[in-house]
Design an enzyme around this catalytic site. Structure first.
Site, mmCIF file in Angstrom:
data_model
loop_
_atom_site.group_PDB
_atom_site.id
_atom_site.type_symbol
_atom_site.label_atom_id
_atom_site.label_comp_id
_atom_site.label_asym_id
_atom_site.label_seq_id
_atom_site.Cartn_x
_atom_site.Cartn_y
_atom_site.Cartn_z
ATOM 1 N N ARG A 196 -9.041 58.829 -10.186
ATOM 2 C CA ARG A 196 -8.933 59.692 -11.371
ATOM 3 C C ARG A 196 -8.534 61.116 -10.987
ATOM 4 O O ARG A 196 -7.762 61.762 -11.702
ATOM 5 C CB ARG A 196 -10.241 59.697 -12.164
ATOM 6 C CG ARG A 196 -10.098 60.416 -13.502
ATOM 7 C CD ARG A 196 -11.303 60.250 -14.394
ATOM 8 N NE ARG A 196 -12.494 60.871 -13.834
ATOM 9 C CZ ARG A 196 -13.709 60.772 -14.369
ATOM 10 N NH1 ARG A 196 -13.896 60.071 -15.474
ATOM 11 N NH2 ARG A 196 -14.739 61.363 -13.809
ATOM 12 N N LYS A 198 -9.052 65.718 -16.139
ATOM 13 C CA LYS A 198 -10.267 66.445 -15.773
ATOM 14 C C LYS A 198 -9.806 67.735 -15.093
ATOM 15 O O LYS A 198 -9.766 67.849 -13.874
ATOM 16 C CB LYS A 198 -11.144 65.581 -14.862
ATOM 17 C CG LYS A 198 -12.613 65.989 -14.917
ATOM 18 C CD LYS A 198 -13.499 64.894 -14.366
ATOM 19 C CE LYS A 198 -14.901 65.408 -14.082
ATOM 20 N NZ LYS A 198 -15.668 65.843 -15.253
ATOM 21 N N GLU A 232 -16.690 62.481 -27.877
ATOM 22 C CA GLU A 232 -17.552 62.347 -26.686
ATOM 23 C C GLU A 232 -18.525 63.505 -26.653
ATOM 24 O O GLU A 232 -18.502 64.374 -27.513
ATOM 25 C CB GLU A 232 -16.698 62.324 -25.412
ATOM 26 C CG GLU A 232 -15.896 63.597 -25.181
ATOM 27 C CD GLU A 232 -15.064 63.581 -23.901
ATOM 28 O OE1 GLU A 232 -15.425 62.895 -22.945
ATOM 29 O OE2 GLU A 232 -14.039 64.287 -23.889
HETATM 30 N N1 PLP Z 1 -16.598 63.449 -20.757
HETATM 31 C C1 PLP Z 1 -16.493 64.647 -20.181
HETATM 32 C C2 PLP Z 1 -15.903 65.769 -20.939
HETATM 33 C C3 PLP Z 1 -16.945 64.838 -18.849
HETATM 34 O O1 PLP Z 1 -16.842 66.029 -18.262
HETATM 35 C C4 PLP Z 1 -17.529 63.752 -18.178
HETATM 36 C C5 PLP Z 1 -18.045 63.926 -16.826
HETATM 37 O O2 PLP Z 1 -17.395 63.698 -15.866
HETATM 38 C C6 PLP Z 1 -17.603 62.508 -18.830
HETATM 39 C C7 PLP Z 1 -17.127 62.400 -20.125
HETATM 40 C C8 PLP Z 1 -18.190 61.302 -18.162
HETATM 41 O O3 PLP Z 1 -17.300 60.796 -17.197
HETATM 42 P P1 PLP Z 1 -17.827 60.077 -15.884
HETATM 43 O O4 PLP Z 1 -18.689 58.960 -16.322
HETATM 44 O O5 PLP Z 1 -16.601 59.605 -15.202
HETATM 45 O O6 PLP Z 1 -18.569 61.100 -15.104
#
Ligand code: PLP
Length: 286
Positions: free
Chosen positions: A50, A149, A182
């Protein structure tokens, strides 16, 4: 604490970023949040993939291979003698001048921070979180695809500020059409009549914990549907939980003052919290 800075390990106090780093000047960079449990890095490949996808989406050449990045992450854990940690790799466009033009940045800067990490929410895993929906929207006017991200987390910070002001533990983002997107740092799942629903990942981060949770639900033969969710569905859910690398799997029992289900974490959620704990404690890259 030793920090990885462009291939060298530097004591925390001396790990510096140039004021001309475009990550600092413009948020021009990408990052990951990764956990290590029992000296094993959970879902390392998925996080490195990712990170490189985020970099690709902003046309940033990481300047090293995925294998080299994975090894650097593991080495950062080793040199700091950490068993349970939160790991934060960052790749910025690099040092440039005051102009925006990324071509002025000769090479990327790569930083990796690893710190001891226990639990994000403590007792709330058994009692449940209070969440609120916030005025900041996840898509518009944010032109940046939420799948990247990137080092632009100001929307998430504004959401957190709003949640803090309302006395809540977490913020829930809606998108520009009012659909549930989210949390500020996690993905959302709701449960209604024995079926688990989570929104598709067009308007939110493709959470690695989200994917793990879907696998665990399928393993437990609990029906799970990837579907758009509205705020009505959230208020009337039997159970809600959120998933994230930092949050892990965490129950939500209040949203905007509405009690969710019985006001206590429900059976599907508690089972998920347990299953998630087991998978993090027993898998990962040593
Ligand atoms: N949504 C956001 C905005 C995030 O910053 C994160 C954290 O990484 C997640 C969702 C959850 O993603 P992950 O399960 O890959 O950590």
């Amino acid at each position: 604490n030793l920090i990885y800075v462009n291939g060298k390990f530097v004591p925390q106090g001396q790990a510096c970023v140039s004021v001309f780093d475009h990550g600092f000047l413009y948020g021009d960079g990408v990052f990951e949040g990764i956990r290590a449990y029992n000296s094993r890095v959970f879902k390392l490949k998925e996080h490195v993939d990712r990170l490189f996808d985020s970099a690709k989406a902003i046309d940033l050449n990481v300047g090293m291979t995925k294998e080299q990045m994975s090894e650097a992450i593991l080495e950062t854990l080793r040199v700091n003698d950490l068993t349970d940690a939160y790991i934060r790799p960052l790749v910025t466009r690099g040092n440039g001048d005051l102009g925006l033009d990324p071509r002025k940045c000769a090479k990327p800067n790569v930083y990796i921070i690893a710190k001891y990490w226990g639990s994000m929410y403590g007792d709330l895993y058994t009692t449940g979180l209070k969440a609120v929906t916030v005025g900041v929207r996840r898509v518009a006017p944010d032109a940046l695809p939420p799948n990247i991200k990137s080092m632009n987390y100001l929307n998430n910070i504004l959401a957190k500020i709003e949640a803090n002001a309302k006395g809540a533990d977490e913020a829930i983002f809606l998108d520009n059409c009012g659909r549930v997107a989210e949390g500020s740092g996690d993905n959302i799942f709701i449960i209604k009549n024995g079926v688990v629903y989570t929104p598709p990942t067009i308007g939110n981060l493709k959470g690695i914990t989200r994917a793990t949770a879907i696998e665990l639900l399928q393993e437990a033969k609990i029906p799970v549907k990837v579907e758009e969710i509205g705020i009505f569905d959230v208020y009337t859910a039997d159970e809600i939980f959120v998933t994230g690398t930092a949050a892990e799997a965490a129950p939500v029992v209040y949203v905007d003052g509405r009690t969710i289900g019985t006001g206590k974490p429900g059976p599907v959620t508690l089972d998920m919290v347990k299953r998630f704990e087991k998978i993090t404690q027993t898998t990962g890259t040593p």
